[in-house]
Design a protein around this motif. Structure first.
Motif, short mmCIF file in Angstrom:
data_model
loop_
_atom_site.label_atom_id
_atom_site.label_comp_id
_atom_site.label_asym_id
_atom_site.label_seq_id
_atom_site.Cartn_x
_atom_site.Cartn_y
_atom_site.Cartn_z
N ILE A 275 56.99 -35.51 145.56
CA ILE A 275 58.34 -35.57 146.12
C ILE A 275 59.15 -36.72 145.55
N GLY A 276 58.64 -37.32 144.47
CA GLY A 276 59.40 -38.34 143.76
C GLY A 276 59.38 -39.72 144.38
N LYS A 277 58.41 -40.00 145.27
CA LYS A 277 58.35 -41.30 145.92
C LYS A 277 57.67 -42.37 145.06
N VAL A 278 56.76 -41.94 144.17
CA VAL A 278 56.08 -42.89 143.28
C VAL A 278 56.10 -42.32 141.86
N PRO A 279 56.06 -43.19 140.84
CA PRO A 279 56.07 -42.71 139.45
C PRO A 279 54.71 -42.17 139.03
N THR A 280 54.68 -41.49 137.88
CA THR A 280 53.42 -41.01 137.31
C THR A 280 52.57 -42.20 136.91
N HIS A 334 42.45 -31.80 139.85
CA HIS A 334 43.15 -30.58 139.43
C HIS A 334 44.57 -30.57 139.97
N LEU A 335 44.74 -31.01 141.21
CA LEU A 335 46.07 -31.12 141.79
C LEU A 335 46.93 -32.10 141.00
N ASP A 336 46.33 -33.19 140.58
CA ASP A 336 47.02 -34.19 139.77
C ASP A 336 47.56 -33.56 138.48
N ARG A 337 46.73 -32.80 137.79
CA ARG A 337 47.16 -32.17 136.54
C ARG A 337 48.29 -31.17 136.77
N LEU A 338 48.18 -30.39 137.86
CA LEU A 338 49.22 -29.40 138.16
C LEU A 338 50.56 -30.06 138.44
N ILE A 339 50.54 -31.13 139.23
CA ILE A 339 51.79 -31.81 139.58
C ILE A 339 52.38 -32.54 138.37
N THR A 340 51.52 -33.14 137.55
CA THR A 340 52.01 -33.80 136.33
C THR A 340 52.71 -32.78 135.42
N SER A 341 52.11 -31.60 135.28
CA SER A 341 52.71 -30.55 134.46
C SER A 341 54.02 -30.06 135.07
N PHE A 342 54.04 -29.90 136.40
CA PHE A 342 55.24 -29.40 137.06
C PHE A 342 56.39 -30.37 136.90
N ILE A 343 56.12 -31.66 137.11
CA ILE A 343 57.17 -32.67 137.01
C ILE A 343 57.75 -32.74 135.61
N SER A 344 56.90 -32.53 134.60
CA SER A 344 57.39 -32.58 133.22
C SER A 344 58.36 -31.44 132.91
N HIS A 345 58.27 -30.32 133.66
CA HIS A 345 59.15 -29.17 133.43
C HIS A 345 60.26 -29.06 134.48
N HIS A 346 60.01 -29.56 135.69
CA HIS A 346 60.99 -29.41 136.78
C HIS A 346 61.14 -30.74 137.50
N GLU A 347 61.54 -31.75 136.80
CA GLU A 347 61.52 -33.11 137.34
C GLU A 347 62.39 -33.28 138.58
N ASN A 348 63.56 -32.68 138.59
CA ASN A 348 64.50 -32.89 139.71
C ASN A 348 64.65 -31.66 140.59
N GLU A 349 63.60 -30.84 140.67
CA GLU A 349 63.73 -29.57 141.37
C GLU A 349 62.84 -29.48 142.61
N VAL A 350 62.38 -30.61 143.12
CA VAL A 350 61.60 -30.62 144.35
C VAL A 350 62.50 -31.15 145.46
#
Length: 354
Positions: A275-280, A334-350
């Motif tokens: 949800i964008g509260k902390v950086p990668t 696995h959740l970490d990898r999924l969220i990292t991938s999602f943020i790289s494609h949809h950074e401001n869409e959560v």
């Protein structure tokens, strides 16, 4: 007591159905209100499916009641027999959710005492359909549900409570009975989370971009739920085999505690990062998790060797604890990898508020 959107939508649907029925000079507007109550649904998609099923159920109730009155009359015994037929037909067609409305239609039509029966039946049928339509309009327009927000909130609150208990359990600083009760509550919360997931999955969008983004989100939320499930399984093992943990070598206990601390901290950070509260995080933090995993495995292998030499019966339970921790860790990674991938494609869409 929490007043949800569905409560208000039910009230609005009743008012709308009564108003429309009165506007069209229906002699029995109350049947429109009853139909509206049956037709209110939690999601727009379910509302769409519901109106199709409600039309089918309404038609079944109307046809059976008309045939029953024309052939057998409308005595109490005939009404009961017709009700049984309606229920059987609904069950055969696998639209059991419409049984209630079908029976309302049946009773509304079969109460006719004379006059133009077919005209009376058509008016009652139309009045009930007006109630179904009113509920559909309300579901479509008023307070469309935001199940993504509810879903994330449910997952996050369950995760936070679970992590709090894992932290206490690894330090043996908890009340046994209190934890047992809370584990049951956490299981109930997870079931509710599954329901929110299904409702969010049923929500429909109008643009192709929305469908792509939502498909990725569904994968992430499913993995969030899986991670919580594995975390709860780990917590249950820590609770069940508390005595075995206390008899492990001190260095082994400390290694388990340190690994769990890093793991649950990592889980917390992943949920906040979504949800964008902390950086990668940097790769160094991930290396620390992997290093701690290797250390815990080395301690376990040393303990296993000693336990085999001493024929220690607690080894089997220790294996379950370590296996649970590693499985929980794999789901978090696995959740970490999924969220990292999602943020790289949809950074401001959560669009989650917390």
């Amino acid at each position: 007591m929490k007043l949800g959107a569905r409560i208000f939508k039910t009230g609005i649907a009743i008012v709308l159905s009564l108003y429309l029925a009165q506007l069209l000079h229906s002699p029995s507007p109350i049947f429109a209100a009853i139909a509206a109550i049956f037709a209110i649904q939690p999601t727009i998609y379910r509302s769409y499916l519901s109106i199709i099923e409600q039309v089918q159920g309404n038609i079944i109730g109307a046809l059976v009641s008309i045939l029953a009155v024309l052939v057998l009359g409308n005595s109490f015994i005939v009404i009961g027999f017709a009700a049984i037929i309606v229920i059987i037909i609904n069950l055969k067609l696998k639209i059991e959710n419409t049984i209630g409305l079908s029976l309302v239609t049946l009773l509304a039509i079969m109460e006719s005492t004379g006059g133009n029966f077919l005209q009376f039946s058509f008016i009652r049928f139309s009045t009930i359909m007006l109630g179904v339509l009113s509920a559909f309009i309300v579901n479509l327009i008023f307070m469309p549900p935001k199940y993504e927000q509810k879903l994330y909130t449910a997952i996050s609150s369950t995760t936070e409570e679970m992590i709090r208990w894992i932290r206490l359990s690894s330090r043996h600083a908890f009340d046994h009975n209190h934890l047992k009760l809370d584990i049951e509550k956490l299981k109930e919360n997870r079931i509710q989370t599954e329901q929110f997931y299904l409702m969010y999955k049923e929500e429909r969008g109008y643009f192709k971009k929305y469908h792509l983004e939502k498909s990725r989100k569904l994968v992430i939320y499913r993995q969030m739920i899986n991670a919580v499930k594995k975390g709860l399984d780990t917590l249950k093992r820590l609770h069940r085999y508390e005595n075995e943990l206390l008899h492990l070598p001190l260095t082994f206990q400390q290694s388990i505690q340190a690994h769990l601390d890093i793991l649950i901290y990592h889980h917390e950070q992943i949920m906040l990062r979504y949800i964008g509260k902390v950086p990668t995080p940097s790769s160094l933090e991930q290396d620390q998790v992997n290093l701690d995993k290797k250390e815990l495995l080395d301690f376990f292998l040393d303990y296993q060797k000693e336990a085999n030499d001493k024929s220690d019966q607690g080894l089997y339970h220790t294996i379950q604890i370590i296996t649970g921790i590693f499985e929980y860790g794999e789901h978090v990674e696995h959740l970490d990898r999924l969220i990292t991938s999602f943020i790289s494609h949809h950074e401001n869409e959560v669009s989650i508020k917390k």
